[in-house]
Motif scaffolding. Structure first.
Motif, short mmCIF file in Angstrom:
data_model
loop_
_atom_site.label_atom_id
_atom_site.label_comp_id
_atom_site.label_asym_id
_atom_site.label_seq_id
_atom_site.Cartn_x
_atom_site.Cartn_y
_atom_site.Cartn_z
N ALA A 11 0.84 -1.21 0.00
CA ALA A 11 0.00 0.00 0.00
C ALA A 11 0.87 1.25 0.00
O ALA A 11 0.85 2.04 0.95
CB ALA A 11 -0.93 -0.02 1.20
N TRP A 151 -6.99 -0.64 0.92
CA TRP A 151 -6.04 -1.74 0.92
C TRP A 151 -6.49 -2.84 1.87
O TRP A 151 -7.03 -2.56 2.95
CB TRP A 151 -4.66 -1.26 1.38
CG TRP A 151 -3.71 -2.37 1.71
CD1 TRP A 151 -2.97 -3.10 0.83
CD2 TRP A 151 -3.42 -2.89 3.00
NE1 TRP A 151 -2.23 -4.04 1.50
CE2 TRP A 151 -2.49 -3.93 2.84
CE3 TRP A 151 -3.87 -2.59 4.28
CZ2 TRP A 151 -1.99 -4.67 3.92
CZ3 TRP A 151 -3.38 -3.32 5.35
CH2 TRP A 151 -2.45 -4.34 5.16
N GLU A 157 -3.55 -2.11 -3.46
CA GLU A 157 -4.43 -0.95 -3.33
C GLU A 157 -5.46 -0.90 -4.46
O GLU A 157 -5.18 -1.30 -5.58
CB GLU A 157 -3.61 0.35 -3.37
CG GLU A 157 -2.71 0.53 -2.18
CD GLU A 157 -1.90 1.82 -2.24
OE1 GLU A 157 -1.75 2.46 -1.20
OE2 GLU A 157 -1.41 2.16 -3.34
#
Length: 163
Positions: A11, A151, A157
């Motif tokens: 992320a 996420w 993501e």
């Protein structure tokens, strides 16, 4: 357990926003826990990233840490005073793990002393909560666009944009 380095690898956008806002507010975040009656509690906290762990520590004996000892679920939100959220904000969700590793505690206490002068060396930690992240999100606003990044571990993501 999702470590901080795993989170930042999976992320990057959310972790960058979290770090930026965390730094901009002198590490201040808002911690959501669950009270014993099941209602939410919001408390200020200054989490630190140490040895690739997100450590949620603070003054011993506080209600927020009693909450976490009873129910490890939490949400950590970057502090903001900008109603336009021009610098973004981030939320991290997870469970705390009370890490009993006294060698880790000693290294952390030494780090705190060198970084801030706060001397907790040779003092036992009542709790040493390390975050196991289960999801996260961030919000960015600009150019008539709201960008929400989401996420979950192993999924990377996902970005949702709204005009």
């Amino acid at each position: 357990m999702t470590t901080w380095s795993e989170f930042t690898a999976e992320a990057p956008r959310i972790s960058e926003i979290f770090r930026r806002r965390h730094t901009a507010t002198s590490n201040l975040c808002m911690l959501a826990t669950l009270r014993s009656d099941g209602f939410p509690r919001i408390s200020p906290v200054e989490p630190l990233i140490f040895e690739e762990k997100l450590v949620i520590v603070g003054m011993p004996g506080t209600t927020k840490f009693r909450d976490l000892a009873r129910d490890p679920r939490f949400c950590l939100h970057t502090a903001t005073e900008d109603t336009m959220v021009s610098d973004g904000d981030a939320k991290l969700f997870g469970l705390v793990i009370d890490d009993p590793d006294t060698a880790l505690h000693a290294r952390f206490a030494e780090y705190l002393y060198e970084d801030s002068g706060l001397d907790l060396r040779n003092q036992p930690f009542e709790h040493f909560f390390v975050a196991d992240l289960t999801s996260a999100s961030s919000v960015e606003v600009g150019d008539d666009l709201l960008r929400v990044t989401i996420w979950k571990p192993g999924e990377g993501e996902r970005v949702v944009e709204k005009r």
